[in-house]
Design an enzyme around this catalytic site. Structure first.
Site, PDB file in Angstrom:
ATOM      1  N   CYS A   1     -42.569 100.777  36.520  1.00 57.61           N
ATOM      2  CA  CYS A   1     -42.174  99.434  37.180  1.00 57.61           C
ATOM      3  C   CYS A   1     -42.088  99.401  38.564  1.00 57.61           C
ATOM      4  O   CYS A   1     -41.456 100.594  39.212  1.00 57.61           O
ATOM      5  CB  CYS A   1     -41.130  98.875  36.731  1.00 57.61           C
ATOM      6  SG  CYS A   1     -40.621  97.289  37.531  1.00 57.61           S
TER       7      CYS A   1
ATOM      8  N   CYS B   1     -48.026  95.266  39.784  1.00 61.41           N
ATOM      9  CA  CYS B   1     -47.474  95.051  38.727  1.00 61.41           C
ATOM     10  C   CYS B   1     -47.842  95.524  37.464  1.00 61.41           C
ATOM     11  O   CYS B   1     -48.714  95.068  37.079  1.00 61.41           O
ATOM     12  CB  CYS B   1     -46.913  93.495  38.475  1.00 61.41           C
ATOM     13  SG  CYS B   1     -45.847  93.008  37.153  1.00 61.41           S
TER      14      CYS B   1
END
Length: 261
Positions: A177, A70
């Site tokens: 992302c 992440c």
């Protein structure tokens, strides 16, 4: 060999699939926080606390390494995670692939969450690695959420909106992302221009998977027997792979193995 991965949701699938391709014999532990997803809008303190809970749940399964799959958690929580878990458990963060994206000379676009777009962290990476290249930061509101839910119309809308903000002469797009890597080909199609070569996409999954193996001193072995098991932790509890994960090739690859015992 056991590799754990953590994220707020299914964004970890891309890196998990990359590990599976490099070492089909590795057991995987996927630890996520569906009750707190998305992490992007949270304060750094709240995000760090939630990331610690997710990491501790993964660490309880005694992996050899932990991948923080992440970007947002890597920005805000990585020092805290490493302070608690290392050196016993190597912790590998995720950094946007800005450096390799500029190898072709640009122009480059960075697709990222609104919280990351324009952040001091991302601007610092641009200054460090892309000083001589034209870079456009493109916010992608709603895209990670749409990917998380496998909401096809919402994915299409979010990708189209981000593509409209991407300059037509861009030759490389950084997927800032981890969720975006699950819809990479849709993004490539959306930013493509007639008569020009396909736009190069730069994600982080392959790099973090390879780094995890290096940290534990293990070489890739793509031809190894596919005997690795899979443990899924949702909010710290053992569960099945989320149904939305199976909408993506990466989730289907992981779902094809037997659960770990």
């Amino acid at each position: 060999m056991k590799i754990a991965l953590m994220d707020s949701g299914i964004g970890l699938l891309a890196a998990a699939a990359a590990v599976r391709r490099l070492r089909p014999d590795a057991d995987l532990v996927l630890s996520s926080d569906p009750g707190g997803m998305p992490w992007g809008p949270r304060t750094p303190e709240d995000l760090t606390a939630r990331a610690l809970d997710v990491a501790r749940a993964a660490a309880a399964h005694r992996p050899d390494a932990l991948i923080v799959a992440c970007n947002t958690a890597s920005v805000h929580a990585l020092p805290t995670l490493r302070a608690e878990l290392e050196p016993a458990l190597p912790v590998i963060g995720t950094v946007p692939a800005i450096k390799p994206s500029v190898a072709g000379g640009g122009p480059v676009a960075i697709w990222a969450t609104p919280a990351t777009t324009g952040s001091p962290y991302q601007r610092g990476l641009i200054r460090e690695f892309a000083r001589s290249v034209a870079v456009t930061e493109v916010p992608c509101p709603g895209l990670a959420d749409a990917v998380e839910q496998a909401d096809e119309p919402a994915i299409d809308r979010a990708v189209a909106a981000a593509a409209a903000l991407t300059p037509r002469d861009v030759r490389a797009v950084v997927l800032g992302c981890t969720h975006y890597e699950l819809v990479a080909e849709r993004i490539r199609t959306a930013v493509g221009q007639p008569g020009l070569p396909p736009v190069a996409l730069h994600g982080s999954a392959g790099a973090v998977a390879a780094q995890a193996l290096r940290r534990i001193g293990v070489a890739p072995a793509p031809s190894a027997e596919p005997a690795g098991g899979l443990t899924v932790l949702l909010d710290g509890r053992t569960a099945d792979l989320p149904e939305a994960a199976l909408a993506y090739a990466e989730g289907q690859l992981l779902g094809a193995v037997s659960p770990a015992r």
